[in-house]
Scaffold this active site. Structure first.
Site, PDB file in Angstrom:
ATOM      1  N   MET A  65       0.823  -1.202   0.000  1.00 48.41           N
ATOM      2  CA  MET A  65       0.000   0.000   0.000  1.00 48.41           C
ATOM      3  C   MET A  65       0.860   1.256   0.000  1.00 48.41           C
ATOM      4  SD  MET A  65      -1.623  -0.258   3.851  1.00 48.41           S
ATOM      5  CE  MET A  65      -2.247  -1.904   3.608  1.00 48.41           C
ATOM      6  N   CYS A  66       0.329   2.257  -0.680  1.00 50.25           N
ATOM      7  CA  CYS A  66       0.884   3.601  -0.652  1.00 50.25           C
ATOM      8  C   CYS A  66      -0.312   4.540  -0.714  1.00 50.25           C
ATOM      9  CB  CYS A  66       1.891   3.821  -1.787  1.00 50.25           C
ATOM     10  SG  CYS A  66       1.229   3.734  -3.453  1.00 50.25           S
ATOM     11  N   GLY A  67      -0.121   5.788  -1.020  1.00 55.59           N
ATOM     12  CA  GLY A  67      -1.227   6.746  -1.019  1.00 55.59           C
ATOM     13  C   GLY A  67      -2.373   6.334  -1.923  1.00 55.59           C
ATOM     14  N   GLY A  69      -1.928   3.503  -4.081  1.00 52.47           N
ATOM     15  CA  GLY A  69      -1.727   2.087  -4.376  1.00 52.47           C
ATOM     16  C   GLY A  69      -1.110   1.855  -5.740  1.00 52.47           C
ATOM     17  N   GLY A 109      -4.126   3.704   0.570  1.00 51.66           N
ATOM     18  CA  GLY A 109      -4.526   4.092   1.915  1.00 51.66           C
ATOM     19  C   GLY A 109      -5.117   5.484   2.028  1.00 51.66           C
TER      20      GLY A 109
END
Length: 170
Positions: A65-67, A69, A109
């Protein structure tokens, strides 16, 4: 119980930690590949780590996950044997596992709420691959698109150089 590799960038560390704890409470063996705090970092590092962990066979599935995705999902997908899909809904997670044998799920996220992230991950973890002849052929074809170059780290050398030179900024 399944062994899960998980990783994120600095933007969503708190969400990753929450998901990791939630999975451990459910009995999953979860190994955290970072990042571990909010110190600025770069997503390809952690996508690659999870991709390599899953592709090695030491983990059943992975979560990145990142900001949004998008970035971390793409970086995990560069590892041969890692089949990572970005999911923003439960049906995508199900189809990715069932039809394409995705072994890593990516989520954003900052754009997906924690409840929906949990639902997406739960569906992903509980869906089995339908190993029909057609699905196996598609999976194997997709796997063949990534060269051995990826597992030698060569895809990431340019990114590492740019990172070290200060090219990336928040």
């Amino acid at each position: 119980m399944k062994r899960i590799a998980i990783g994120c960038d600095h933007i969503v560390t708190d969400i990753k930690n929450s998901i990791r704890e939630w999975l451990m409470e459910k009995g999953y063996d979860v190994v955290d590949f970072g990042t571990y705090d909010k110190t600025r970092t770069h997503f390809p590092i952690y996508g690659k780590r999870v991709g390599e962990a899953v592709a090695s066979g030491k983990f059943d599935l992975g979560i990145v996950m990142c900001g949004t995705g998008v970035g971390i999902t793409n970086s995990a997908s560069k590892v041969k044997g890692a089949r990572c899909v970005l999911a923003r809904d439960v049906e995508t997670a199900k189809v990715a596992r069932e039809k394409f044998d995705a072994n890593i799920i990516g989520v954003g996220g900052r754009i997906t709420g924690i409840g929906l992230i949990e639902n997406i991950i739960e569906e992903f973890l509980n869906t089995k691959f339908d190993d029909s002849k057609e699905n196996v052929e598609v999976r194997d074809y997709i796997d063949g698109l990534i060269s051995e170059k990826a597992n030698k780290g060569e895809y990431f050398e340019e990114e590492r150089k740019k990172w070290n030179e200060g090219y990336y900024h928040d």
